[in-house]
Design a protein around this motif. Sequence first.
Motif, PDB file in Angstrom:
ATOM      1  N   LEU A   6       0.830  -1.200   0.000  1.00  0.00           N
ATOM      2  CA  LEU A   6       0.000   0.000   0.000  1.00  0.00           C
ATOM      3  C   LEU A   6       0.865   1.250   0.000  1.00  0.00           C
ATOM      4  CD1 LEU A   6      -2.527  -1.091   2.807  1.00  0.00           C
ATOM      5  CD2 LEU A   6      -2.755  -1.383   0.337  1.00  0.00           C
ATOM      6  N   VAL A   7       0.458   2.221  -0.787  1.00  0.00           N
ATOM      7  CA  VAL A   7       1.157   3.504  -0.828  1.00  0.00           C
ATOM      8  C   VAL A   7       0.128   4.623  -0.740  1.00  0.00           C
ATOM      9  CG1 VAL A   7       2.656   5.030  -2.136  1.00  0.00           C
ATOM     10  CG2 VAL A   7       3.044   2.561  -2.193  1.00  0.00           C
ATOM     11  N   GLU A   8       0.266   5.475   0.273  1.00  0.00           N
ATOM     12  CA  GLU A   8      -0.602   6.633   0.416  1.00  0.00           C
ATOM     13  C   GLU A   8       0.027   7.840  -0.281  1.00  0.00           C
ATOM     14  OE1 GLU A   8      -0.650   4.605   4.578  1.00  0.00           O
ATOM     15  OE2 GLU A   8       0.776   5.051   2.990  1.00  0.00           O
ATOM     16  N   SER A   9      -0.829   8.727  -0.726  1.00  0.00           N
ATOM     17  CA  SER A   9      -0.377   9.986  -1.319  1.00  0.00           C
ATOM     18  C   SER A   9      -1.480  11.011  -1.178  1.00  0.00           C
ATOM     19  CB  SER A   9       0.009   9.787  -2.785  1.00  0.00           C
ATOM     20  OG  SER A   9      -1.111   9.342  -3.534  1.00  0.00           O
ATOM     21  N   GLY A  10      -1.146  12.248  -1.494  1.00  0.00           N
ATOM     22  CA  GLY A  10      -2.150  13.297  -1.521  1.00  0.00           C
ATOM     23  C   GLY A  10      -2.115  14.247  -0.349  1.00  0.00           C
TER      24      GLY A  10
ATOM     25  N   THR B 160       0.877   9.419   4.891  1.00  0.00           N
ATOM     26  CA  THR B 160       1.030  10.687   4.195  1.00  0.00           C
ATOM     27  C   THR B 160       0.700  11.804   5.184  1.00  0.00           C
ATOM     28  OG1 THR B 160       0.434  11.959   2.210  1.00  0.00           O
ATOM     29  CG2 THR B 160      -1.338  10.687   3.245  1.00  0.00           C
ATOM     30  N   GLN B 161       1.533  12.829   5.213  1.00  0.00           N
ATOM     31  CA  GLN B 161       1.401  13.908   6.185  1.00  0.00           C
ATOM     32  C   GLN B 161       0.398  14.945   5.695  1.00  0.00           C
ATOM     33  OE1 GLN B 161       3.127  14.528   9.330  1.00  0.00           O
ATOM     34  NE2 GLN B 161       1.581  16.155   9.455  1.00  0.00           N
ATOM     35  N   VAL B 162      -0.523  15.282   6.574  1.00  0.00           N
ATOM     36  CA  VAL B 162      -1.444  16.384   6.328  1.00  0.00           C
ATOM     37  C   VAL B 162      -1.214  17.431   7.409  1.00  0.00           C
ATOM     38  CG1 VAL B 162      -3.863  17.094   6.292  1.00  0.00           C
ATOM     39  CG2 VAL B 162      -3.178  14.923   5.234  1.00  0.00           C
ATOM     40  N   THR B 163      -0.910  18.639   6.983  1.00  0.00           N
ATOM     41  CA  THR B 163      -0.695  19.740   7.926  1.00  0.00           C
ATOM     42  C   THR B 163      -1.624  20.882   7.547  1.00  0.00           C
ATOM     43  OG1 THR B 163       1.629  19.123   8.186  1.00  0.00           O
ATOM     44  CG2 THR B 163       0.976  21.317   8.942  1.00  0.00           C
ATOM     45  N   VAL B 164      -2.449  21.290   8.497  1.00  0.00           N
ATOM     46  CA  VAL B 164      -3.397  22.372   8.266  1.00  0.00           C
ATOM     47  C   VAL B 164      -2.963  23.552   9.122  1.00  0.00           C
ATOM     48  CG1 VAL B 164      -5.808  23.053   8.247  1.00  0.00           C
ATOM     49  CG2 VAL B 164      -5.186  20.637   7.955  1.00  0.00           C
ATOM     50  N   SER B 165      -2.562  24.607   8.455  1.00  0.00           N
ATOM     51  CA  SER B 165      -2.018  25.749   9.192  1.00  0.00           C
ATOM     52  C   SER B 165      -2.104  26.993   8.341  1.00  0.00           C
ATOM     53  CB  SER B 165      -0.549  25.478   9.556  1.00  0.00           C
ATOM     54  OG  SER B 165       0.029  26.617  10.169  1.00  0.00           O
ATOM     55  N   THR B 166      -2.216  28.133   9.014  1.00  0.00           N
ATOM     56  CA  THR B 166      -2.176  29.409   8.316  1.00  0.00           C
ATOM     57  C   THR B 166      -0.716  29.853   8.142  1.00  0.00           C
ATOM     58  OG1 THR B 166      -2.393  30.552  10.422  1.00  0.00           O
ATOM     59  CG2 THR B 166      -4.412  30.121   9.202  1.00  0.00           C
TER      60      THR B 166
END
Length: 126
Positions: free
Chosen positions: A3-7, A120-126
């Motif tokens: 398995l490979v995550e992306s996005g 996969t890293q998701v970063t939510v920031s201003t």
Amino acid sequence: LHLVESGGGLVQPGASLTLSCTASGETLMTHAVAWFRQAPGKEREGISCFNNFDRSTNYASPVKGRFTMSGDNAKNTMYLHIPNLQPGDTGVYYCAAAQIGCYPGSRWSQTNYDYWGQGTQVTVST
């Protein structure tokens, strides 16, 4: 099954992302598939899963009504669509698979899943 995550990525609050989990080696949707999330400093938690027996999709309470899990058999890929991202959504998102799974009482247990992507890293920031 590999398995490979992306996005994932760095996005501002309010943006949307669709994460992908692409499989090789076997047909992904003949397996139970789950998405897990690990926020900084927190335990990894299950957030959505697909039951390969009844083809149902289930969501954990924190994301129910907002996240959407879907699949494309031709691409051997499952997706997690996350609209209106907020800082609390920051974390590493993993997909996982098992021969059977996503049943009540065990769907969020990591030990039930035999195959894992790298995240996969998701970063939510201003």
